[in-house]
Design an enzyme around this catalytic site. Structure first.
Site, PDB file in Angstrom:
ATOM      1  N   ARG A  35      39.462  23.863  83.348  1.00  0.00           N
ATOM      2  CA  ARG A  35      40.251  23.135  84.362  1.00  0.00           C
ATOM      3  C   ARG A  35      39.444  21.978  84.955  1.00  0.00           C
ATOM      4  O   ARG A  35      39.994  20.909  85.221  1.00  0.00           O
ATOM      5  CB  ARG A  35      40.734  24.074  85.473  1.00  0.00           C
ATOM      6  CG  ARG A  35      41.671  23.337  86.436  1.00  0.00           C
ATOM      7  CD  ARG A  35      42.301  24.248  87.457  1.00  0.00           C
ATOM      8  NE  ARG A  35      41.293  24.890  88.284  1.00  0.00           N
ATOM      9  CZ  ARG A  35      41.557  25.875  89.141  1.00  0.00           C
ATOM     10  NH1 ARG A  35      42.787  26.340  89.251  1.00  0.00           N
ATOM     11  NH2 ARG A  35      40.601  26.414  89.858  1.00  0.00           N
ATOM     12  N   ARG A  54      31.239   0.103  99.560  1.00  0.00           N
ATOM     13  CA  ARG A  54      32.625   0.584  99.548  1.00  0.00           C
ATOM     14  C   ARG A  54      33.498  -0.411  98.801  1.00  0.00           C
ATOM     15  O   ARG A  54      33.474  -1.607  99.097  1.00  0.00           O
ATOM     16  CB  ARG A  54      33.139   0.752 100.993  1.00  0.00           C
ATOM     17  CG  ARG A  54      34.561   1.270 101.073  1.00  0.00           C
ATOM     18  CD  ARG A  54      34.949   1.554 102.524  1.00  0.00           C
ATOM     19  NE  ARG A  54      36.281   2.130 102.621  1.00  0.00           N
ATOM     20  CZ  ARG A  54      37.408   1.431 102.812  1.00  0.00           C
ATOM     21  NH1 ARG A  54      37.356   0.118 102.939  1.00  0.00           N
ATOM     22  NH2 ARG A  54      38.577   2.043 102.887  1.00  0.00           N
ATOM     23  N   LYS A  74      42.599  19.256  90.707  1.00  0.00           N
ATOM     24  CA  LYS A  74      41.970  19.973  91.823  1.00  0.00           C
ATOM     25  C   LYS A  74      41.045  19.029  92.599  1.00  0.00           C
ATOM     26  O   LYS A  74      39.818  19.094  92.486  1.00  0.00           O
ATOM     27  CB  LYS A  74      41.214  21.203  91.306  1.00  0.00           C
ATOM     28  CG  LYS A  74      40.901  22.225  92.387  1.00  0.00           C
ATOM     29  CD  LYS A  74      40.558  23.558  91.784  1.00  0.00           C
ATOM     30  CE  LYS A  74      40.046  24.585  92.772  1.00  0.00           C
ATOM     31  NZ  LYS A  74      40.972  24.933  93.836  1.00  0.00           N
ATOM     32  N   GLU A  93      53.461  26.273  96.625  1.00  0.00           N
ATOM     33  CA  GLU A  93      52.330  27.213  96.576  1.00  0.00           C
ATOM     34  C   GLU A  93      51.776  27.398  97.975  1.00  0.00           C
ATOM     35  O   GLU A  93      52.264  26.793  98.930  1.00  0.00           O
ATOM     36  CB  GLU A  93      51.250  26.692  95.617  1.00  0.00           C
ATOM     37  CG  GLU A  93      50.711  25.324  95.988  1.00  0.00           C
ATOM     38  CD  GLU A  93      49.770  24.718  94.944  1.00  0.00           C
ATOM     39  OE1 GLU A  93      49.152  25.450  94.163  1.00  0.00           O
ATOM     40  OE2 GLU A  93      49.659  23.473  94.947  1.00  0.00           O
TER      41      GLU A  93
HETATM   42  N1  PDD Z   1      41.860  27.341  95.952  1.00  0.00           N
HETATM   43  N2  PDD Z   1      46.717  26.460  94.668  1.00  0.00           N
HETATM   44  C1  PDD Z   1      45.879  25.754  95.464  1.00  0.00           C
HETATM   45  C2  PDD Z   1      46.438  24.620  96.248  1.00  0.00           C
HETATM   46  C3  PDD Z   1      44.513  26.084  95.532  1.00  0.00           C
HETATM   47  O1  PDD Z   1      43.679  25.384  96.318  1.00  0.00           O
HETATM   48  C4  PDD Z   1      44.028  27.195  94.775  1.00  0.00           C
HETATM   49  C5  PDD Z   1      42.586  27.592  94.780  1.00  0.00           C
HETATM   50  C6  PDD Z   1      44.955  27.909  93.979  1.00  0.00           C
HETATM   51  C7  PDD Z   1      44.524  29.080  93.131  1.00  0.00           C
HETATM   52  O2  PDD Z   1      43.755  28.678  92.030  1.00  0.00           O
HETATM   53  P1  PDD Z   1      42.654  29.634  91.383  1.00  0.00           P
HETATM   54  O3  PDD Z   1      43.332  30.899  91.026  1.00  0.00           O
HETATM   55  O4  PDD Z   1      42.185  28.895  90.219  1.00  0.00           O
HETATM   56  O5  PDD Z   1      41.586  29.850  92.454  1.00  0.00           O
HETATM   57  C8  PDD Z   1      46.275  27.500  93.941  1.00  0.00           C
HETATM   58  C9  PDD Z   1      40.433  27.631  95.993  1.00  0.00           C
HETATM   59  C10 PDD Z   1      40.115  29.074  95.845  1.00  0.00           C
HETATM   60  C11 PDD Z   1      39.852  27.026  97.255  1.00  0.00           C
HETATM   61  O6  PDD Z   1      40.239  25.907  97.558  1.00  0.00           O
HETATM   62  O7  PDD Z   1      38.987  27.629  97.901  1.00  0.00           O
END
Ligand code: PDD
Length: 287
Positions: free
Chosen positions: A52, A101, A151, A183
Site C-alpha cells: 500500500r 516553499r 494514505k 469509513e
Molecule cells: N488508520 N480508514 C482510515 C481513514 C484510516 O486512517 C485507517 C488506518 C483505516 C484502516 O486501515 P488499516 O487496516 O490498513 O490500518 C481505514 C491508521 C491505523 C492510523 O491513522 O493510525
C-alpha cells in the site's frame, strides 16, 4: 530509556531527530504514511503495508525512499532497539526538503524524500479492555478530499471528527457522504445483519484497509457471508452488530451509533469471532 527513532538513514534518540521547516510534509501535507502493528515483537502484515505504501507513493509521483528489504530492516531494528513487544511502527515518507516553499514539486533527482519512522509501545494491546464493552460512535459529514485511497498525512478532518465525538461523549466518528457511511476517522466500518457482514466496497472514497483485506479473507474462509456495498446510519442502527477494523485496533465492536444501541448493546458474536480469527491468523504469519 529514551525512544530511538529513525530519520533519513540515522537512528537517533527522539530529542535529537529533526526535519527541516521547508520539508513538504510540514508545509504542504505532501506525505504518506503507514502504521504497522507489532505483536510478540513481530510485524503484522508487513507485506500488505509495504504494497500500500508503494501504491500511495506511485499515485503521488513520489519516489520511494528505499527498497522494501531496507524498510523491513529498519522496522525490525526499531523494534529491537526499543524493545517493543506489542505496539505500532509509524512510517512517514514526504517529498522532502527543497530548501524553500514552492507549490510545484521539486526535481526528485535533486530533492530526496524524507523518511521518518518511530515506535509506539502498547503492551497487551491485543487484550485492550475496551474490546469487551465496545465503543460508541457518532456520525459526521464526510468533507474530506476525493482521494481517500491514498494514505496521506492530511489528517486534520479525522482529528476534528475525533474531537466532535469526544465532545458528544462518544469514542469515534463514522463519516457519511451522500447518505451512506464511508469509513471511520481512522478505520473501516462494518455492520452485520442476519449473519451477513456488510462493508463499503473499495473505491477512491475510502482507504483500502490492510486489516479490512485480511478480515474479509478470513471471513470468507470461515464461510461467513460478505456483502461489499454502502450502508446508511439508519441501517447500521437497525443492524445486529457493528464493528470497525484498523491496524492499531484490529477488530473493534461498536455498540452505539448516534445514541442508538446496536443489537443487544454489547459486542456481538461475529465481531468477536472475527477478532479472534484475525489475531490468531495474523500472529501465525507475523515476521
Ligand atoms: N488508520 N480508514 C482510515 C481513514 C484510516 O486512517 C485507517 C488506518 C483505516 C484502516 O486501515 P488499516 O487496516 O490498513 O490500518 C481505514 C491508521 C491505523 C492510523 O491513522 O493510525
Amino acid at each position: 530509556m529514551s525512544r530511538i527513532v529513525y530519520v533519513n538513514g540515522q537512528y537517533l534518540p527522539e530529542a535529537e531527530a529533526t526535519v527541516s521547516i521547508f520539508d513538504r510534509g510540514f508545509l504542504m501535507a505532501d506525505g504518506v504514511y503507514e502504521v504497522t502493528s507489532v505483536l510478540g515483537g513481530k510485524l503484522i502484515d508487513f507485506a500488505g503495508h509495504s504494497v500500500r505504501l508503494a501504491r500511495s507513493l506511485n499515485e503521488l509521483d513520489m519516489a520511494a525512499p528505499c527498497s522494501d528489504e531496507e524498510l523491513l530492516e529498519i522496522h525490525r531494528e526499531l523494534v529491537a532497539r526499543n524493545e517493543i513487544t506489542d505496539g505500532m511502527i509509524y512510517l512517514q515518507v514526504t517529498r522532502g526538503n527543497p530548501g524553500d516553499r514552492d507549490f510545484a514539486y521539486p526535481d526528485p533527482a535533486v530533492t530526496k524524500p524524507t523518511l521518518v519512522m518511530f515506535t509506539q509501545s502498547k503492551p497487551g494491546m491485543a487484550d485492550s479492555p475496551v474490546t469487551k464493552t465496545g465503543i460508541k460512535v457518532i456520525s459526521i459529514e464526510d468533507i474530506r478530499w476525493g482521494r481517500r485511497d491514498i494514505k496521506t498525512v492530511q489528517l486534520l478532518y479525522p482529528s476534528m471528527g475525533k474531537m466532535m465525538a469526544k465532545k458528544a461523549g462518544a469514542d469515534d466518528a463514522w463519516m457519511v457522504e451522500d447518505g451512506a457511511v464511508t469509513e471511520g476517522t481512522s478505520n473501516n466500518a462494518y455492520i452485520v445483519k442476519n449473519g451477513r457482514i456488510i462493508t463499503r466496497q473499495l473505491s477512491t472514497d475510502i482507504l483500502h484497509g490492510i486489516t479490512r483485506a485480511a478480515v474479509l479473507r478470513f471471513a470468507k474462509e470461515a464461510q461467513m457471508m460478505v456483502e461489499e456495498r454502502p450502508f446508511t446510519i439508519e441501517e447500521a442502527q437497525a443492524a445486529d452488530e457493528a464493528f470497525f477494523t484498523s491496524a492499531s485496533a484490529f477488530v473493534m465492536p461498536v455498540v452505539e451509533i448516534d445514541g442508538a444501541s446496536i443489537g443487544a448493546g454489547k459486542p456481538g458474536p461475529v465481531a468477536m469471532r472475527l477478532r479472534e480469527i484475525y489475531l490468531e491468523e495474523s500472529r501465525k504469519t507475523a515476521i
